[in-house]
Design a protein around this motif. Structure first.
Motif, PDB file in Angstrom:
ATOM      1  N   ILE A 121       2.956   3.809 -11.289  1.00 17.92           N
ATOM      2  CA  ILE A 121       3.242   3.219  -9.974  1.00 17.92           C
ATOM      3  C   ILE A 121       2.174   3.652  -8.978  1.00 17.92           C
ATOM      4  CG2 ILE A 121       4.904   3.071  -8.090  1.00 17.92           C
ATOM      5  CD1 ILE A 121       7.106   3.629 -10.136  1.00 17.92           C
ATOM      6  N   LEU A 122       1.502   2.682  -8.398  1.00 20.48           N
ATOM      7  CA  LEU A 122       0.413   2.969  -7.467  1.00 20.48           C
ATOM      8  C   LEU A 122       0.753   2.615  -6.021  1.00 20.48           C
ATOM      9  CD1 LEU A 122      -2.605   1.541  -9.531  1.00 20.48           C
ATOM     10  CD2 LEU A 122      -1.835   3.917  -9.390  1.00 20.48           C
ATOM     11  N   ASN A 123       1.761   1.762  -5.823  1.00 21.51           N
ATOM     12  CA  ASN A 123       2.028   1.234  -4.483  1.00 21.51           C
ATOM     13  C   ASN A 123       3.437   1.575  -4.015  1.00 21.51           C
ATOM     14  OD1 ASN A 123      -0.478  -0.603  -4.112  1.00 21.51           O
ATOM     15  ND2 ASN A 123       0.322  -1.212  -6.112  1.00 21.51           N
ATOM     16  N   SER A 124       3.604   1.618  -2.699  1.00 19.96           N
ATOM     17  CA  SER A 124       4.934   1.788  -2.117  1.00 19.96           C
ATOM     18  C   SER A 124       5.678   0.458  -2.199  1.00 19.96           C
ATOM     19  CB  SER A 124       4.818   2.212  -0.651  1.00 19.96           C
ATOM     20  OG  SER A 124       6.055   2.034   0.020  1.00 19.96           O
ATOM     21  N   PRO A 125       6.982   0.472  -2.494  1.00 24.45           N
ATOM     22  CA  PRO A 125       7.736  -0.786  -2.546  1.00 24.45           C
ATOM     23  C   PRO A 125       7.916  -1.422  -1.168  1.00 24.45           C
ATOM     24  CG  PRO A 125       9.222   1.072  -2.774  1.00 24.45           C
ATOM     25  CD  PRO A 125       7.832   1.633  -2.818  1.00 24.45           C
ATOM     26  N   TYR A 126       7.566  -0.675  -0.122  1.00 24.40           N
ATOM     27  CA  TYR A 126       7.766  -1.174   1.236  1.00 24.40           C
ATOM     28  C   TYR A 126       6.481  -1.683   1.884  1.00 24.40           C
ATOM     29  CZ  TYR A 126      12.084   1.391   0.534  1.00 24.40           C
ATOM     30  OH  TYR A 126      13.274   1.854   0.024  1.00 24.40           O
ATOM     31  N   GLU A 127       5.374  -1.608   1.169  1.00 23.41           N
ATOM     32  CA  GLU A 127       4.093  -2.051   1.713  1.00 23.41           C
ATOM     33  C   GLU A 127       3.460  -3.079   0.783  1.00 23.41           C
ATOM     34  OE1 GLU A 127       3.179  -1.104   4.622  1.00 23.41           O
ATOM     35  OE2 GLU A 127       4.672   0.496   4.905  1.00 23.41           O
ATOM     36  N   ARG A 128       2.560  -3.873   1.341  1.00 26.66           N
ATOM     37  CA  ARG A 128       1.841  -4.852   0.531  1.00 26.66           C
ATOM     38  C   ARG A 128       1.026  -4.119  -0.537  1.00 26.66           C
ATOM     39  NH1 ARG A 128      -3.163  -6.970   0.006  1.00 26.66           N
ATOM     40  NH2 ARG A 128      -3.351  -9.207  -0.456  1.00 26.66           N
ATOM     41  N   PRO A 129       1.099  -4.547  -1.803  1.00 29.42           N
ATOM     42  CA  PRO A 129       0.330  -3.878  -2.861  1.00 29.42           C
ATOM     43  C   PRO A 129      -1.166  -3.913  -2.553  1.00 29.42           C
ATOM     44  CG  PRO A 129       1.940  -5.383  -3.805  1.00 29.42           C
ATOM     45  CD  PRO A 129       1.922  -5.649  -2.333  1.00 29.42           C
ATOM     46  N   SER A 130      -1.821  -2.778  -2.714  1.00 28.10           N
ATOM     47  CA  SER A 130      -3.250  -2.696  -2.410  1.00 28.10           C
ATOM     48  C   SER A 130      -4.071  -2.174  -3.586  1.00 28.10           C
ATOM     49  CB  SER A 130      -3.476  -1.782  -1.197  1.00 28.10           C
ATOM     50  OG  SER A 130      -2.970  -0.478  -1.454  1.00 28.10           O
TER      51      SER A 130
END
Length: 345
Positions: free
Chosen positions: A10-19
């Protein structure tokens, strides 16, 4: 041996746009390399055929180009570049506009967008993918018709619907398992209802909803979409600002299963009784309900509403004919009855 992909998938927060995303090779295996961008949507989709036009004599035949996968034919062209990426780009640009006055949406929609994006939720706040799904539906409905790129996308969707299901305009919002599709449905219902109540003359909005579920268990779970349910998502999950909850009471929501649309017998007849009614003419008696009678039975609360939004929950589970599953034989009691009803649907 260390494997970065499996150690930290998992690299991204579920609450932010994937970057960021893990790079995959042509066979779908991780290369252990992280790319600093969102993963592109990659689907091979049919290209809608253009509207038919009268051809003049000697009109040059349209040229068809082969795609890299080699599956396109003269009868059907396929595009490996998903239109989803283009829609995502437009929605991203629109989302970044700083002032609500620039969003080209109604004040009610702007209020909901601000609420979903910035409200300090007491419980779990909506995930980015949930908000993005609602944003996409909003952009296609309220914003796209007023922009040149948006009009082109709407035309593409219209042609695709014409090829796949004539006279029925449908849009699909695809979310991963566990992403919370019921929450997205609640957000869409809230957006439509509040706007419809406050803007009764608008053709973009409705307060009538038909929710179609594939199974009895799923139907029961969807009761949280009813505004008067004790666990209603609009109130319990704070998806609607407190001063807008009253409007939600005006929504008419029918939740049903697909098998409910099967025409039923209006008159139960024995074999002998049916033969007697058939008489000498040989004409079989019409005992099935009409489509109008079926609609009156399934959705009586929606009959007086002109425009209705139909939401197919778990639509990828719906098939024209479901083959008999060997596992169904082992089911007993209520489970077996549910399986039989789903098969019949």
């Amino acid at each position: 041996m260390s494997n970065p992909f499996f150690d930290h998938p998992i690299l991204n927060s579920p609450y932010e746009r994937p970057s960021r995303h893990w790079e995959l090779d042509d066979s779908g295996q991780p290369t252990q390399k992280i790319l600093e961008s969102r993963r592109r949507a990659e689907f091979i989709t049919p290209i809608p055929k253009p509207k038919k036009q009268k051809r003049a004599a000697g009109h040059q035949q349209e040229m068809h180009y082969e795609d890299d996968s080699g599956i396109s034919t003269a009868q059907q062209q396929y595009d490996p570049t998903s239109i989803i990426n283009e829609v995502r780009g437009h929605v991203d640009t629109w989302r970044q506009l700083p002032h609500p006055g620039q969003w080209q949406v109604t004040p009610e929609t702007a209020r909901l967008l601000q609420h979903w994006r910035h409200h300090p939720f007491n419980g779990i706040r909506p995930f980015f993918c949930q908000v993005e799904a609602a944003e996409t539906a909003i952009w296609l409905t309220e914003v796209a018709p007023h922009t040149k790129p948006g009009k082109r996308i709407i035309e593409h969707l219209s042609l695709a619907n014409r090829d796949a299901n004539p006279e029925l305009m449908r849009l699909a919002l695809k979310l991963a398992t566990g992403a919370g599709k019921t929450t997205v449905m609640a957000m869409l219902i809230a957006w439509q209802t509040i706007n419809a109540v406050r803007r009764p003359g608008s053709k973009n909005f409705t307060r009538g909803f038909l929710i179609c579920a594939p199974g009895l268990t799923i139907k029961d779970r969807l009761r949280v979409l009813q505004p008067n349910d004790p666990d209603s998502y609009y109130r319990e999950r704070e998806l609607v600002p407190g001063d807008m909850l009253e409007e939600m009471g005006r929504a008419k929501i029918v939740i049903t299963n697909y098998h409910a649309f099967k025409l039923r017998e209006r008159l139960e007849l024995s074999r002998g009784g049916r033969q007697l009614l058939q008489g000498r003419t040989g004409d079989k008696p019409s005992t099935l309900e009409t489509e109008g009678q079926m609609l009156q039975r399934v959705m009586p609360d929606l009959m007086g509403i002109k425009n209705i939004l139909v939401i197919n929950d778990e639509a990828h589970h719906c098939y024209r004919a479901k083959p008999q599953d060997s596992d169904d034989e082992a089911l007993k009691g209520d489970d077996r009855k549910e399986a039989e009803k789903n098969n019949e649907a």
